[in-house]
Design a protein around this motif. Structure first.
Motif, PDB file in Angstrom:
ATOM      1  N   UNK A  59     -17.769 -13.639  -0.281  1.00  0.00           N
ATOM      2  CA  UNK A  59     -16.542 -13.043   0.231  1.00  0.00           C
ATOM      3  C   UNK A  59     -15.322 -13.616  -0.489  1.00  0.00           C
ATOM      4  N   UNK A  60     -15.379 -14.914  -0.804  1.00  0.00           N
ATOM      5  CA  UNK A  60     -14.274 -15.543  -1.530  1.00  0.00           C
ATOM      6  C   UNK A  60     -14.152 -14.929  -2.923  1.00  0.00           C
ATOM      7  N   UNK A  61     -15.286 -14.701  -3.588  1.00  0.00           N
ATOM      8  CA  UNK A  61     -15.266 -14.086  -4.917  1.00  0.00           C
ATOM      9  C   UNK A  61     -14.631 -12.701  -4.859  1.00  0.00           C
ATOM     10  N   UNK A  62     -15.018 -11.925  -3.861  1.00  0.00           N
ATOM     11  CA  UNK A  62     -14.471 -10.568  -3.740  1.00  0.00           C
ATOM     12  C   UNK A  62     -12.974 -10.612  -3.440  1.00  0.00           C
ATOM     13  N   UNK A  63     -12.544 -11.555  -2.586  1.00  0.00           N
ATOM     14  CA  UNK A  63     -11.124 -11.668  -2.259  1.00  0.00           C
ATOM     15  C   UNK A  63     -10.323 -12.127  -3.466  1.00  0.00           C
ATOM     16  N   UNK A  64     -10.909 -13.020  -4.266  1.00  0.00           N
ATOM     17  CA  UNK A  64     -10.231 -13.528  -5.455  1.00  0.00           C
ATOM     18  C   UNK A  64     -10.080 -12.421  -6.497  1.00  0.00           C
ATOM     19  N   UNK A  88     -14.216 -23.016 -11.877  1.00  0.00           N
ATOM     20  CA  UNK A  88     -15.323 -22.245 -12.445  1.00  0.00           C
ATOM     21  C   UNK A  88     -15.130 -20.757 -12.206  1.00  0.00           C
ATOM     22  N   UNK A  89     -14.556 -20.388 -11.053  1.00  0.00           N
ATOM     23  CA  UNK A  89     -14.300 -18.983 -10.763  1.00  0.00           C
ATOM     24  C   UNK A  89     -13.154 -18.463 -11.625  1.00  0.00           C
ATOM     25  N   UNK A  90     -12.158 -19.306 -11.867  1.00  0.00           N
ATOM     26  CA  UNK A  90     -11.034 -18.905 -12.720  1.00  0.00           C
ATOM     27  C   UNK A  90     -11.480 -18.711 -14.157  1.00  0.00           C
ATOM     28  N   UNK A  91     -12.534 -19.424 -14.566  1.00  0.00           N
ATOM     29  CA  UNK A  91     -13.057 -19.254 -15.926  1.00  0.00           C
ATOM     30  C   UNK A  91     -13.699 -17.884 -16.076  1.00  0.00           C
ATOM     31  N   UNK A 134     -22.768 -23.162 -12.026  1.00  0.00           N
ATOM     32  CA  UNK A 134     -23.736 -22.260 -11.396  1.00  0.00           C
ATOM     33  C   UNK A 134     -23.401 -21.906  -9.947  1.00  0.00           C
ATOM     34  N   UNK A 135     -22.381 -22.538  -9.388  1.00  0.00           N
ATOM     35  CA  UNK A 135     -22.180 -22.344  -7.950  1.00  0.00           C
ATOM     36  C   UNK A 135     -22.001 -20.890  -7.553  1.00  0.00           C
ATOM     37  N   UNK A 136     -21.134 -20.191  -8.266  1.00  0.00           N
ATOM     38  CA  UNK A 136     -20.810 -18.826  -7.830  1.00  0.00           C
ATOM     39  C   UNK A 136     -21.941 -17.842  -8.112  1.00  0.00           C
ATOM     40  N   UNK A 137     -22.984 -18.276  -8.806  1.00  0.00           N
ATOM     41  CA  UNK A 137     -24.119 -17.380  -9.053  1.00  0.00           C
ATOM     42  C   UNK A 137     -25.346 -17.746  -8.214  1.00  0.00           C
ATOM     43  N   UNK A 139     -25.084 -18.535  -4.813  1.00  0.00           N
ATOM     44  CA  UNK A 139     -24.765 -18.482  -3.391  1.00  0.00           C
ATOM     45  C   UNK A 139     -25.822 -17.751  -2.584  1.00  0.00           C
ATOM     46  N   UNK A 140     -26.594 -16.901  -3.232  1.00  0.00           N
ATOM     47  CA  UNK A 140     -27.636 -16.163  -2.505  1.00  0.00           C
ATOM     48  C   UNK A 140     -28.938 -16.938  -2.456  1.00  0.00           C
ATOM     49  N   UNK A 141     -28.973 -18.154  -3.057  1.00  0.00           N
ATOM     50  CA  UNK A 141     -30.185 -18.968  -3.042  1.00  0.00           C
ATOM     51  C   UNK A 141     -30.338 -19.703  -1.730  1.00  0.00           C
ATOM     52  N   UNK A 142     -31.138 -20.760  -1.752  1.00  0.00           N
ATOM     53  CA  UNK A 142     -31.380 -21.519  -0.537  1.00  0.00           C
ATOM     54  C   UNK A 142     -30.152 -22.329  -0.177  1.00  0.00           C
ATOM     55  N   UNK A 143     -30.042 -22.681   1.084  1.00  0.00           N
ATOM     56  CA  UNK A 143     -28.912 -23.477   1.536  1.00  0.00           C
ATOM     57  C   UNK A 143     -28.905 -24.831   0.862  1.00  0.00           C
ATOM     58  N   UNK A 144     -30.086 -25.385   0.591  1.00  0.00           N
ATOM     59  CA  UNK A 144     -30.180 -26.702  -0.032  1.00  0.00           C
ATOM     60  C   UNK A 144     -29.542 -26.708  -1.413  1.00  0.00           C
ATOM     61  N   UNK A 145     -29.758 -25.625  -2.176  1.00  0.00           N
ATOM     62  CA  UNK A 145     -29.200 -25.596  -3.526  1.00  0.00           C
ATOM     63  C   UNK A 145     -27.688 -25.515  -3.483  1.00  0.00           C
ATOM     64  N   UNK A 146     -27.149 -24.810  -2.480  1.00  0.00           N
ATOM     65  CA  UNK A 146     -25.700 -24.718  -2.363  1.00  0.00           C
ATOM     66  C   UNK A 146     -25.119 -26.072  -1.998  1.00  0.00           C
ATOM     67  N   UNK A 147     -25.750 -26.753  -1.055  1.00  0.00           N
ATOM     68  CA  UNK A 147     -25.253 -28.064  -0.658  1.00  0.00           C
ATOM     69  C   UNK A 147     -25.242 -29.024  -1.839  1.00  0.00           C
ATOM     70  N   UNK A 148     -26.324 -29.022  -2.630  1.00  0.00           N
ATOM     71  CA  UNK A 148     -26.429 -29.975  -3.729  1.00  0.00           C
ATOM     72  C   UNK A 148     -25.350 -29.736  -4.772  1.00  0.00           C
TER      73      UNK A 148
END
Length: 512
Positions: A59-64, A88-91, A134-137, A139-148
């Motif tokens: 949602x943040x990506x879409x709003x940005x 990373x999103x600004x890049x 890799x964060x913005x790509x 986000x649909x993975x597991x919660x653990x990968x996002x936390x890390x």
């Protein structure tokens, strides 16, 4: 056995598969839901309190991307992760100034509140464009990968307050500051609009917003402007500093106290410092002492690059004495050194971790090769890259250091272009280093026998013949994979002519 399918069926199947592959993928339900939500700003903001954390990034990506400034501002205040990797999103997306300011405004509103929101998690706003790639790509993975991916790099972990039975609640602890991570490149001229807005916010929220800069590059900027920026940066956050300015020694003396506050500095590059003709010897010595004394406070320095530094001659020992930790990289290029400097370097430099040594452009023609041989011998257990380009080393000097080179078991790259070396010494070098299993690249000068005249004009036929001889020796000695190639500056234009195995010529050798 499977029945044979009719040819028409196969053609139709292939055609339908091709059509499916050529058609764009339909929008996902999640994307459609986000777009629908953003059409109603009030609803989008009201929904954030209940929005699952996994849905915040898309949602943040879409709003940005859609420049929904008010929604962005609210999302920053409700961000459920410890780190927001905005850089990373600004890049990936060209940011709109108003959109970037909205994100900072959201952070500003957050910091102005005495009571933080229930979902308060944000500790770090990361504006570095090469961090969290890799964060913005994912986000649909597991919660653990996002936390890390979103563990803060600099901010200390938030501690839980312990409850003590029977005790009255004491005064509220001070709110933890939010850290803004950024890489800065300071050049002459007006500040970038986004950077200027960020600096304004840091100054307004002094103590609550810490500007942390891991990499700082300083080009032609006035000392007055440099001091203004350094005043608002957490200097102990700087790990990589490049000063590419044409400074007088007196200016370096004024900068020195700031350098001493960079206690976590790991890499320092300093170039083009010259002495004023009007300065007295006493003033010069004071400025040099101000600078070298700062190394006593740099307990984590690993890489030191000194280029075109005019005050080093007969003073290198001052720098070496003040180094508190062994270096991994030492590069002293285009500097005047005395024989006593080289002796101090060979005897007093802690080489227990030295991997890269560069002395390119340091004239060694009239110096004894003994100190250089000692230095290479002492570093032979760890040395990986050695650069002796343009040092004016003669055959007799090179012969002295050959045995030391043969002991460098970790050496991978050796470059010594621009030195007047004969073919006989090159062949001797090959024999001394053939047993170095990790040595993969040797960049050597065109041997003396390949020149047509004293003006430095190469005879390309001779160079090709001598290069072929070295190649044949490598083959015969069982190291055909070791790459030897020649590079020499053209006496007319300064460009180099490479040879491996065919010549890559500068324009001066091209037919008119």
């Amino acid at each position: 056995m499977w029945p044979k399918l009719p040819q028409v069926y196969l053609q139709d199947s292939f055609r339908s598969r091709f059509i499916r592959m050529s058609m764009p993928a339909p929008p996902r339900l999640l994307d459609l839901a986000g777009q629908s939500l953003l059409r109603d700003q009030a609803l989008a903001i009201a929904t954030l309190e209940m929005l699952p954390m996994e849905l915040f990034p898309p949602l943040f990506m879409a709003a940005f991307a859609g420049r929904h400034s008010e929604t962005l501002k609210a999302m920053v205040q409700a961000w459920p992760f410890a780190c927001l990797p905005l850089g990373a999103l600004m890049k990936e997306q060209q940011p709109h100034q108003a959109t970037f300011q909205a994100a900072l405004d959201g952070l500003d509103v957050l910091l102005s509140q005495e009571v933080r929101p229930r979902r308060w998690k944000l500790q770090v706003l990361d504006l570095r464009k090469n961090a969290h790639q890799d964060f913005w790509t994912v986000w649909s993975g597991t919660r653990a990968s996002i936390y890390s991916l979103l563990e803060p790099e600099v901010a200390p972990p938030m501690r839980k307050r312990r409850k003590v039975e029977g005790c009255k609640p004491g005064p509220k602890p001070p709110l933890a500051p939010v850290e803004v991570l950024i890489d800065l490149c300071l050049k002459e001229g007006t500040l970038d609009e986004s950077l200027a807005y960020l600096i304004q916010k840091v100054q307004q929220r002094k103590g609550l917003l810490h500007l942390c800069c891991k990499k700082l590059k300083i080009f032609a900027v006035s000392m007055q402007n440099i001091k203004k920026i350094l005043k608002i940066i957490q200097l102990d956050s700087i790990q990589d500093l490049e000063v590419n300015c044409t400074w007088k020694l007196s200016i370096l003396g004024k900068f020195a106290p700031h350098l001493g506050q960079m206690g976590n500095l790991r890499r320092l590059l300093l170039s083009h410092i010259h002495m004023s003709s009007h300065s007295t010897p006493a003033k010069e010595e004071q400025c040099v002492s101000q600078f070298t004394a700062q190394f006593l406070r740099l307990h984590h320095l690993e890489e030191l690059y000194l280029d075109s530094i005019s005050f080093l001659k007969d003073r290198l020992d001052q720098v070496l004495r003040c180094l508190k930790t062994p270096l991994e990289t030492l590069s002293i290029t285009n500097c005047l050194l005395s024989e006593s400097d080289l002796t101090h370097l060979s005897q007093h430099l802690n080489v227990s971790q030295l991997k890269d040594l560069g002395l390119s452009g340091v004239n060694l023609t009239n110096m004894s090769p003994g100190p250089l041989r000692v230095l290479i011998e002492r570093a032979s257990a760890t040395l990986q890259d050695l650069d002796l380009d343009e040092c004016g080393i003669m055959d007799s000097q090179f012969t002295v250091i050959l045995p030391a080179l043969g002991r460098c078991s970790q050496l991978t790259t050796f470059s010594f272009c621009g030195n007047p070396i004969s073919m006989a010494v090159l062949e001797n070098l090959l024999r001394h280093t053939i047993g170095l299993s990790k040595l993969s690249h040797v960049l050597y000068p065109a041997p003396l026998e390949s020149y047509e005249d004293v003006h430095g004009t190469l005879h390309l036929g001779r160079l090709a013949h001598l290069h072929a001889r070295l190649k044949q020796m490598l083959q015969e000695l069982g190291r055909p994979g070791m790459v030897w190639f020649s590079a020499n500056p053209c006496p007319h234009c300064g460009d180099r002519t490479f040879y491996d195995p065919e010549p890559i010529l500068c324009p001066c050798y091209m037919p008119a």
